[in-house]
Design an enzyme around this catalytic site. Sequence first.
Site, PDB file in Angstrom:
ATOM      1  N   GLU A  44       0.835  -1.203   0.000  1.00 16.65           N
ATOM      2  CA  GLU A  44       0.000   0.000   0.000  1.00 16.65           C
ATOM      3  C   GLU A  44       0.872   1.256   0.000  1.00 16.65           C
ATOM      4  O   GLU A  44       0.610   2.213  -0.741  1.00 16.65           O
ATOM      5  CB  GLU A  44      -0.901  -0.019   1.233  1.00 16.65           C
ATOM      6  N   ASP A  48       0.813   3.859  -3.095  1.00 19.31           N
ATOM      7  CA  ASP A  48       0.458   5.256  -2.873  1.00 19.31           C
ATOM      8  C   ASP A  48       1.437   6.182  -3.593  1.00 19.31           C
ATOM      9  O   ASP A  48       1.040   7.168  -4.229  1.00 19.31           O
ATOM     10  CB  ASP A  48       0.453   5.546  -1.369  1.00 19.31           C
ATOM     11  N   ASP A 120      -7.105   1.330   0.625  1.00 19.32           N
ATOM     12  CA  ASP A 120      -5.810   0.712   0.925  1.00 19.32           C
ATOM     13  C   ASP A 120      -5.553  -0.488   0.018  1.00 19.32           C
ATOM     14  O   ASP A 120      -4.433  -0.693  -0.462  1.00 19.32           O
ATOM     15  CB  ASP A 120      -5.764   0.267   2.387  1.00 19.32           C
ATOM     16  N   GLU A 123      -4.518   0.653  -3.472  1.00 20.19           N
ATOM     17  CA  GLU A 123      -3.118   1.085  -3.512  1.00 20.19           C
ATOM     18  C   GLU A 123      -2.164  -0.099  -3.433  1.00 20.19           C
ATOM     19  O   GLU A 123      -1.123  -0.114  -4.104  1.00 20.19           O
ATOM     20  CB  GLU A 123      -2.844   2.065  -2.371  1.00 20.19           C
TER      21      GLU A 123
END
Length: 240
Positions: A44, A48, A120, A123
């Site tokens: 994650e 991101d 989450d 990502e």
Amino acid sequence: MIRSRQPLLDALGVDLPDELLSLALTHRSYAYENGGLPTNERLEFLGDAVLGLTITDALFHRHPDRSEGDLAKLRASVVNTQALADVARRLCAEGLGVHVLLGRGEANTGGADKSSILADGMESLLGAIYLQHGMEKAREVILRLFGPLLDAAPTLGAGLDWKTSLQELTAARGLGAPSYLVTSTGPDHDKEFTAVVVVMDSEYGSGVGRSKKEAEQKAAAAAWKALEVLDNAMPGKTSA
């Protein structure tokens, strides 16, 4: 029993090794209930960064006359929990949530449709794609999945959210402030909210979400688009 993940991979347009895909889908609640398995949090973190760079680059080249502050606001309208969750819900026919591995407690309280978990998970999948296929493939997937959000970002108002945009639009046309009628169904731990936007005593849009805020944003988006389509029919407007 874990359901087939092929529809998820088809929607992403990539192949991922089973081990990497499982890691990307492992929420910490599931990991803790199963002896401390690795979670998707590192992926994650990586995803991101990959998402942020891709969206920033796209906005930079699409809007050469925008200031740094404007670009930052545009990026925030695309890269945020709610936007990511919406992409995750539309990722395949059944959405991403049913594929995320959750602990029993999280699953029983609606975790499969919780915006933070979906964001989450989205990502972490992007992080996995980057690891397996590199930046160019990750960029290709991101631009395909987030293209509509990139297209819509410049139409949003100063607050870069649909409620603000709708309020600006109705004010500019002398229609007064929109109002929102919100109802909810379901038990406290698994509520579903429905919002309806009313402008000058007429309903212009509705939206459904896991929170009041989410439902109102979706309703505002629908109303904004409806008012744009009906521009020439609005009070005070004349046809060209």
